[in-house]
Design a protein around this motif. Structure first.
Motif, PDB file in Angstrom:
ATOM      1  N   ALA A  19      64.723  57.362  20.140  1.00 43.96           N
ATOM      2  CA  ALA A  19      64.156  56.026  20.260  1.00 43.96           C
ATOM      3  C   ALA A  19      63.002  56.023  21.259  1.00 43.96           C
ATOM      4  O   ALA A  19      62.951  56.830  22.167  1.00 43.96           O
ATOM      5  CB  ALA A  19      65.229  55.037  20.709  1.00 43.96           C
ATOM      6  N   HIS A  20      62.069  55.084  21.062  1.00 38.90           N
ATOM      7  CA  HIS A  20      61.003  54.875  22.033  1.00 38.90           C
ATOM      8  C   HIS A  20      60.574  53.418  21.967  1.00 38.90           C
ATOM      9  O   HIS A  20      60.835  52.726  21.015  1.00 38.90           O
ATOM     10  CB  HIS A  20      59.798  55.783  21.768  1.00 38.90           C
ATOM     11  CG  HIS A  20      58.829  55.210  20.805  1.00 38.90           C
ATOM     12  ND1 HIS A  20      59.130  55.072  19.457  1.00 38.90           N
ATOM     13  CD2 HIS A  20      57.595  54.699  20.973  1.00 38.90           C
ATOM     14  CE1 HIS A  20      58.102  54.522  18.849  1.00 38.90           C
ATOM     15  NE2 HIS A  20      57.163  54.292  19.730  1.00 38.90           N
ATOM     16  N   ALA A  21      59.904  52.986  23.028  1.00 41.87           N
ATOM     17  CA  ALA A  21      59.315  51.659  23.050  1.00 41.87           C
ATOM     18  C   ALA A  21      57.833  51.796  23.331  1.00 41.87           C
ATOM     19  O   ALA A  21      57.379  52.831  23.796  1.00 41.87           O
ATOM     20  CB  ALA A  21      59.968  50.791  24.129  1.00 41.87           C
ATOM     21  N   ARG A  22      57.102  50.758  23.034  1.00 42.17           N
ATOM     22  CA  ARG A  22      55.656  50.797  23.199  1.00 42.17           C
ATOM     23  C   ARG A  22      55.290  50.957  24.669  1.00 42.17           C
ATOM     24  O   ARG A  22      55.778  50.248  25.530  1.00 42.17           O
ATOM     25  CB  ARG A  22      55.049  49.501  22.676  1.00 42.17           C
ATOM     26  CG  ARG A  22      53.524  49.486  22.767  1.00 42.17           C
ATOM     27  CD  ARG A  22      52.978  48.229  22.131  1.00 42.17           C
ATOM     28  NE  ARG A  22      51.531  48.197  22.194  1.00 42.17           N
ATOM     29  CZ  ARG A  22      50.801  47.254  21.636  1.00 42.17           C
ATOM     30  NH1 ARG A  22      51.366  46.268  20.956  1.00 42.17           N
ATOM     31  NH2 ARG A  22      49.491  47.277  21.725  1.00 42.17           N
ATOM     32  N   SER A  23      54.398  51.934  24.969  1.00 45.55           N
ATOM     33  CA  SER A  23      53.920  52.107  26.330  1.00 45.55           C
ATOM     34  C   SER A  23      52.945  50.990  26.670  1.00 45.55           C
ATOM     35  O   SER A  23      52.189  50.539  25.828  1.00 45.55           O
ATOM     36  CB  SER A  23      53.205  53.458  26.467  1.00 45.55           C
ATOM     37  OG  SER A  23      54.068  54.514  26.143  1.00 45.55           O
ATOM     38  N   THR A  24      52.940  50.564  27.907  1.00 45.29           N
ATOM     39  CA  THR A  24      52.013  49.519  28.339  1.00 45.29           C
ATOM     40  C   THR A  24      51.261  49.984  29.571  1.00 45.29           C
ATOM     41  O   THR A  24      51.676  50.903  30.268  1.00 45.29           O
ATOM     42  CB  THR A  24      52.761  48.210  28.673  1.00 45.29           C
ATOM     43  OG1 THR A  24      53.589  48.446  29.809  1.00 45.29           O
ATOM     44  CG2 THR A  24      53.619  47.756  27.511  1.00 45.29           C
ATOM     45  N   CYS A  25      50.164  49.309  29.865  1.00 46.03           N
ATOM     46  CA  CYS A  25      49.359  49.682  31.019  1.00 46.03           C
ATOM     47  C   CYS A  25      50.104  49.448  32.325  1.00 46.03           C
ATOM     48  O   CYS A  25      49.774  50.043  33.340  1.00 46.03           O
ATOM     49  CB  CYS A  25      48.059  48.860  31.028  1.00 46.03           C
ATOM     50  SG  CYS A  25      47.015  49.169  29.605  1.00 46.03           S
ATOM     51  N   GLU A  27      53.312  50.093  32.917  1.00 45.36           N
ATOM     52  CA  GLU A  27      54.371  51.048  33.180  1.00 45.36           C
ATOM     53  C   GLU A  27      53.864  52.168  34.054  1.00 45.36           C
ATOM     54  O   GLU A  27      52.709  52.571  33.984  1.00 45.36           O
ATOM     55  CB  GLU A  27      54.909  51.621  31.867  1.00 45.36           C
ATOM     56  CG  GLU A  27      55.704  50.602  31.078  1.00 45.36           C
ATOM     57  CD  GLU A  27      56.126  51.151  29.734  1.00 45.36           C
ATOM     58  OE1 GLU A  27      55.457  52.076  29.240  1.00 45.36           O
ATOM     59  OE2 GLU A  27      57.106  50.645  29.175  1.00 45.36           O
ATOM     60  N   GLN A  28      54.739  52.707  34.905  1.00 47.17           N
ATOM     61  CA  GLN A  28      54.383  53.802  35.772  1.00 47.17           C
ATOM     62  C   GLN A  28      54.687  55.123  35.082  1.00 47.17           C
ATOM     63  O   GLN A  28      55.618  55.233  34.300  1.00 47.17           O
ATOM     64  CB  GLN A  28      55.180  53.707  37.087  1.00 47.17           C
ATOM     65  CG  GLN A  28      54.859  52.458  37.884  1.00 47.17           C
ATOM     66  CD  GLN A  28      53.394  52.405  38.255  1.00 47.17           C
ATOM     67  OE1 GLN A  28      52.846  53.393  38.729  1.00 47.17           O
ATOM     68  NE2 GLN A  28      52.761  51.265  38.030  1.00 47.17           N
ATOM     69  N   PRO A  29      53.910  56.177  35.386  1.00 46.52           N
ATOM     70  CA  PRO A  29      54.172  57.465  34.763  1.00 46.52           C
ATOM     71  C   PRO A  29      55.607  57.915  35.004  1.00 46.52           C
ATOM     72  O   PRO A  29      56.121  57.844  36.117  1.00 46.52           O
ATOM     73  CB  PRO A  29      53.169  58.403  35.466  1.00 46.52           C
ATOM     74  CG  PRO A  29      52.078  57.500  35.925  1.00 46.52           C
ATOM     75  CD  PRO A  29      52.730  56.199  36.268  1.00 46.52           C
ATOM     76  N   GLY A  30      56.245  58.383  33.930  1.00 46.00           N
ATOM     77  CA  GLY A  30      57.588  58.894  34.038  1.00 46.00           C
ATOM     78  C   GLY A  30      58.664  57.839  34.005  1.00 46.00           C
ATOM     79  O   GLY A  30      59.840  58.162  33.971  1.00 46.00           O
ATOM     80  N   ASN A  31      58.289  56.559  34.009  1.00 44.16           N
ATOM     81  CA  ASN A  31      59.287  55.490  33.996  1.00 44.16           C
ATOM     82  C   ASN A  31      59.670  55.182  32.557  1.00 44.16           C
ATOM     83  O   ASN A  31      59.263  54.180  31.997  1.00 44.16           O
ATOM     84  CB  ASN A  31      58.729  54.246  34.683  1.00 44.16           C
ATOM     85  CG  ASN A  31      59.755  53.136  34.737  1.00 44.16           C
ATOM     86  OD1 ASN A  31      60.953  53.389  34.664  1.00 44.16           O
ATOM     87  ND2 ASN A  31      59.278  51.909  34.891  1.00 44.16           N
ATOM     88  N   LEU A  32      60.460  56.069  31.981  1.00 46.06           N
ATOM     89  CA  LEU A  32      60.791  55.948  30.574  1.00 46.06           C
ATOM     90  C   LEU A  32      62.258  55.613  30.355  1.00 46.06           C
ATOM     91  O   LEU A  32      62.692  55.455  29.230  1.00 46.06           O
ATOM     92  CB  LEU A  32      60.463  57.259  29.839  1.00 46.06           C
ATOM     93  CG  LEU A  32      58.988  57.619  29.812  1.00 46.06           C
ATOM     94  CD1 LEU A  32      58.816  59.013  29.265  1.00 46.06           C
ATOM     95  CD2 LEU A  32      58.189  56.618  29.006  1.00 46.06           C
ATOM     96  N   ILE A 162      50.435  60.386  28.585  1.00 44.47           N
ATOM     97  CA  ILE A 162      49.572  59.261  28.208  1.00 44.47           C
ATOM     98  C   ILE A 162      49.522  58.224  29.321  1.00 44.47           C
ATOM     99  O   ILE A 162      48.452  57.750  29.725  1.00 44.47           O
ATOM    100  CB  ILE A 162      50.082  58.628  26.893  1.00 44.47           C
ATOM    101  CG1 ILE A 162      49.845  59.570  25.717  1.00 44.47           C
ATOM    102  CG2 ILE A 162      49.419  57.271  26.645  1.00 44.47           C
ATOM    103  CD1 ILE A 162      50.570  59.159  24.440  1.00 44.47           C
ATOM    104  N   GLN A 163      50.678  57.841  29.844  1.00 43.54           N
ATOM    105  CA  GLN A 163      50.741  56.818  30.886  1.00 43.54           C
ATOM    106  C   GLN A 163      50.035  57.274  32.152  1.00 43.54           C
ATOM    107  O   GLN A 163      49.349  56.484  32.822  1.00 43.54           O
ATOM    108  CB  GLN A 163      52.198  56.475  31.174  1.00 43.54           C
ATOM    109  CG  GLN A 163      52.891  55.769  30.020  1.00 43.54           C
ATOM    110  CD  GLN A 163      54.379  55.572  30.283  1.00 43.54           C
ATOM    111  OE1 GLN A 163      54.842  55.679  31.409  1.00 43.54           O
ATOM    112  NE2 GLN A 163      55.124  55.315  29.234  1.00 43.54           N
TER     113      GLN A 163
END
Length: 207
Positions: A19-25, A27-32, A162-163
């Motif tokens: 599963a994944h959710a859409r990345s947003t501007c 969000e912090q790197p690695g905060n998945l 990406i983030q």
């Protein structure tokens, strides 16, 4: 190199898609954790190349579309490639890519996806095979080496990369199955290309 239609064989798909959710501007790197991709199961010793940004042109595809329960994903891939092989052969299309799976939106108990090939021209709708496309523009990409079981970890790595570069992703992404799986092959020899369209995050307007 174009695939000969009569050499298309049954594809062994991944048993689960992480599963994944859409990345947003924001969000912090690695905060998945909880809001992004996560891997289910072991990675089977898999590894991945360094992520990179590539610029792609949009391309025409021949696909089978479906909204599929995760537990039926293998059967959907197998049935789809049978449909596509017949359509490609009867219409004398040329495939210009390995097989791919294009995933739409947020996965849950079901997956909204397209399975197919890039083709030299549009397929005539036939027995479930329809015209599709892969998007152009900037795409973040890495190559996953090894078993499909480790794809979740490679998607997570790509999302973090990406983030960290201040990019934003959409909800669509695709896997290109560079290596044709077969029952007798060593899973460590599999190569899967992960592709995630990205855009540059726009700074928030000041009020």
């Amino acid at each position: 190199m174009p695939t000969e239609p009569n050499k298309l064989t049954r594809h062994l798909s991944l048993d689960e898609f992480s599963a994944h959710a859409r990345s947003t501007c924001q969000e912090q790197p690695g905060n998945l954790d909880g809001s992004g991709m996560h891997s289910r199961g072991s990675d089977g010793g898999a590894s991945a190349s360094e992520p990179e940004l590539v610029n792609l042109d949009p391309v025409t595809t021949a696909v089978v579309r479906g909204v599929v329960p995760v537990i039926d994903l293998r059967n959907f891939f197998d049935a789809s490639f049978g449909v596509l092989a017949r359509a490609i052969e009867t219409q004398r299309l040329t495939t210009l890519s390995p097989a791919f799976g294009l995933y739409h939106g947020l996965p849950g108990e079901t997956l909204d996806l397209e399975v197919g090939f890039v083709t030299d021209r549009m397929v005539r709708p036939e027995a479930g095979a329809v015209v599709g496309s892969l998007p152009g523009g900037q795409v973040a990409r890495l190559t996953h080496f090894g078993s499909f079981d480790g794809l979740g970890a490679s998607w997570e790595r790509l999302g973090s990369w990406i983030q960290a570069r201040g990019l934003s992703t959409g909800e669509d992404r695709w896997e290109t199955y560079v290596t044709q799986p077969s029952p007798s092959m060593d899973p460590r020899d599999l190569r899967t290309e992960l592709n995630w369209p990205v855009t540059v995050c726009q700074p928030a307007a000041r009020t």
